[in-house]
Design a protein around this motif. Structure first.
Motif, short mmCIF file in Angstrom:
data_model
loop_
_atom_site.label_atom_id
_atom_site.label_comp_id
_atom_site.label_asym_id
_atom_site.label_seq_id
_atom_site.Cartn_x
_atom_site.Cartn_y
_atom_site.Cartn_z
N ASP A 165 0.84 -1.21 0.00
CA ASP A 165 0.00 0.00 0.00
C ASP A 165 0.87 1.25 0.00
N ILE A 166 2.02 1.16 -0.63
CA ILE A 166 3.04 2.20 -0.49
C ILE A 166 2.56 3.55 -1.02
N LEU A 167 1.88 3.58 -2.17
CA LEU A 167 1.48 4.85 -2.77
C LEU A 167 0.46 5.57 -1.88
N TRP A 168 -0.59 4.84 -1.45
CA TRP A 168 -1.64 5.47 -0.65
C TRP A 168 -1.13 5.88 0.73
N SER A 169 -0.34 5.00 1.35
CA SER A 169 0.15 5.30 2.70
C SER A 169 1.07 6.51 2.70
N LEU A 170 1.99 6.56 1.73
CA LEU A 170 2.88 7.71 1.64
C LEU A 170 2.11 8.98 1.32
N SER A 171 1.12 8.87 0.42
CA SER A 171 0.31 10.04 0.07
C SER A 171 -0.43 10.57 1.28
N LEU A 172 -1.02 9.66 2.05
CA LEU A 172 -1.75 10.07 3.25
C LEU A 172 -0.83 10.77 4.25
N LEU A 173 0.34 10.19 4.50
CA LEU A 173 1.26 10.77 5.47
C LEU A 173 1.79 12.12 5.00
N VAL A 174 2.07 12.24 3.69
CA VAL A 174 2.56 13.51 3.15
C VAL A 174 1.47 14.58 3.25
N CYS A 175 0.23 14.22 2.89
CA CYS A 175 -0.87 15.19 2.98
C CYS A 175 -1.09 15.63 4.43
N LEU A 176 -1.03 14.65 5.35
CA LEU A 176 -1.20 14.99 6.75
C LEU A 176 -0.07 15.90 7.22
N PHE A 177 1.15 15.58 6.81
CA PHE A 177 2.30 16.40 7.21
C PHE A 177 2.13 17.84 6.74
N LEU A 178 1.74 18.02 5.48
CA LEU A 178 1.56 19.37 4.95
C LEU A 178 0.44 20.10 5.68
#
Length: 421
Positions: A364-377
């Motif tokens: 689930d690398i794409l979705w998990s990284l996207s979620l964490l990056v969006c949350l970080f921003l």
């Protein structure tokens, strides 16, 4: 199998989606409006089905859910949050759609759903609790409450931090009680539960039952607190006494499905402080060797097992939830958020030897990284405001409030009066 989860926003649903997808099940989820819903933002979820927010109107949520179940064939409906209340209350209607599920009878659920009733049920089972006082509209017990401060004041119905407030002094207690008086909590004989504060570690417990019989259980210690009291780091600790306590409670309630409890571990003693009629965050247990999700699926399907001791996991398995740690750090400041991200990337501190349970990258690398990056921003830009909004919106999506619970009780009573199932 084709499985429908009842909630898209909570931590447990996200973990359930991961586990079920890895078992090659087709995972669908009922989703209220919103963009940043954890179980929508993962490749493990095949499809989402729009429903109204549960907390706003359990009956409206039920109507939408019945439409989904009638229009699309599912094997199992899996309760991941407080929607278990309306599913238990409307079990006959839901069974008519052909879907399988495991929830307690409403009479059993009613004994643990509100905190005053749960306190009584734990007492009936002989499980140790902190000193507790029920404060009614006459305020006769107010002096008893003052004598055991510091204490926690709990509304009968309330999720996470929304229903629990700490009173350290007489003045703080008076202020909290006055707030609840103003909000109408004492109308029509309403009550508050006041429990003495116990210093110790939070033990998170979950069991799966088959008509009162305990099939499997797990327990883990919250070693690091995340936002809103969540666990950003856990270590498995299946104490034998926990299994014994669960067996007694399950038999007393004739419980069917999943049941979770919180306890304070203090000096080798357990003090039970909360009960939830559902499964909670099962990945730590899975990694510790006990698959609560598989057991719950089997119970839902009515699969019987030979007589055996309840399954449980091993001690010392460490897991973490980076998302919760990020939110807690951001609430303290943007600099702390950057430090938290650095520690996670380097595997320092709490992350050493620990496994991510909420947003694992594997599969689930794409979705998990996207979620964490969006949350970080979002956290960098919005800071503590973003933290509070995300926490508030998440709870609002799945929690049954006081009015919602009253609506459910009224519906059950009306069906009894008219003889409808």
């Amino acid at each position: 199998m084709k499985i429908l989860l009842t909630d898209a926003s909570g931590l447990t649903s996200r973990q359930l989606s991961t586990i079920l997808s890895r078992k090659h099940h087709e995972v669908h989820v009922l989703s209220p409006p919103g963009a940043l819903l954890l179980t929508k933002l993962t490749s493990h979820t095949t499809k989402t089905h729009p429903v109204p927010p549960f907390s706003a109107s359990p009956s409206a949520w039920l109507g939408a859910t019945l439409s989904v179940l009638r229009n699309e064939k599912f094997d199992i409906l899996l309760c991941s949050q407080e929607q278990v209340t309306i599913i238990s209350a409307a079990a006959t209607q839901i069974r008519e759609t052909g879907v399988k599920f495991a929830v307690p009878d409403f009479s059993s659920l009613r004994r643990v759903m509100d905190k005053v009733s749960a306190c009584n049920a734990l007492a009936d089972a002989g499980l140790q609790q902190p000193e507790s006082v029920v404060l009614g509209p006459g305020m006769e017990a107010l002096e008893q409450c003052e004598a055991m401060l510091p204490a926690y004041v709990k509304t009968p119905i309330g999720t996470a931090s929304a229903g629990v407030r700490r009173a350290g002094t007489d003045g703080e207690l008076a202020s909290i009680v006055a707030d609840y008086v103003a909000q109408g909590y004492f109308e029509d004989g309403g009550e508050l539960l006041v429990q003495k504060e116990i210093q110790g570690s939070l033990l998170m417990v979950c069991g799966v039952f088959d008509h009162g019989r305990l099939r499997a259980w797990h327990a883990c210690v919250r070693v690091r607190e995340g936002i809103s009291g969540g666990a950003s780091k856990k270590v498995s600790l299946p104490l034998p006494i926990v299994g014994e306590n669960l067996q007694v409670l399950g038999l007393l309630l004739n419980w069917h499905g999943a049941l979770s409890l919180d306890a304070i571990l203090e000096g080798g003693r357990l003090w039970y402080v909360d009960v939830n009629p559902r499964i909670v965050e099962p990945i730590n247990g899975l990694l510790a060797g006990v698959d609560l999700v598989e057991e719950l699926l089997d119970v839902s399907l009515g699969k019987e097992v030979d007589s055996r001791a309840p399954k449980h996991g091993i001690e010392g398995v460490e897991t973490h939830q980076l998302l919760l740690a990020m939110m807690e750090a951001a609430d303290e400041g943007r600099g702390m958020l950057l430090v938290e991200i650095f520690k996670a990337l380097m595997g320092f501190d709490q992350y050493g030897g620990s496994v991510e349970e909420l947003t694992p990258l594997e599969g689930d690398i794409l979705w998990s990284l996207s979620l964490l990056v969006c949350l970080f921003l979002g956290l960098i830009i919005g800071g503590s405001w973003t933290v509070r909004k995300l926490s508030r919106d998440t709870v609002a999506n799945y929690a049954v409030g006081r009015k919602g619970w009253e609506q459910i009780l009224k519906g059950v009573d009306e069906r009894k009066e008219t003889g409808r199932p």
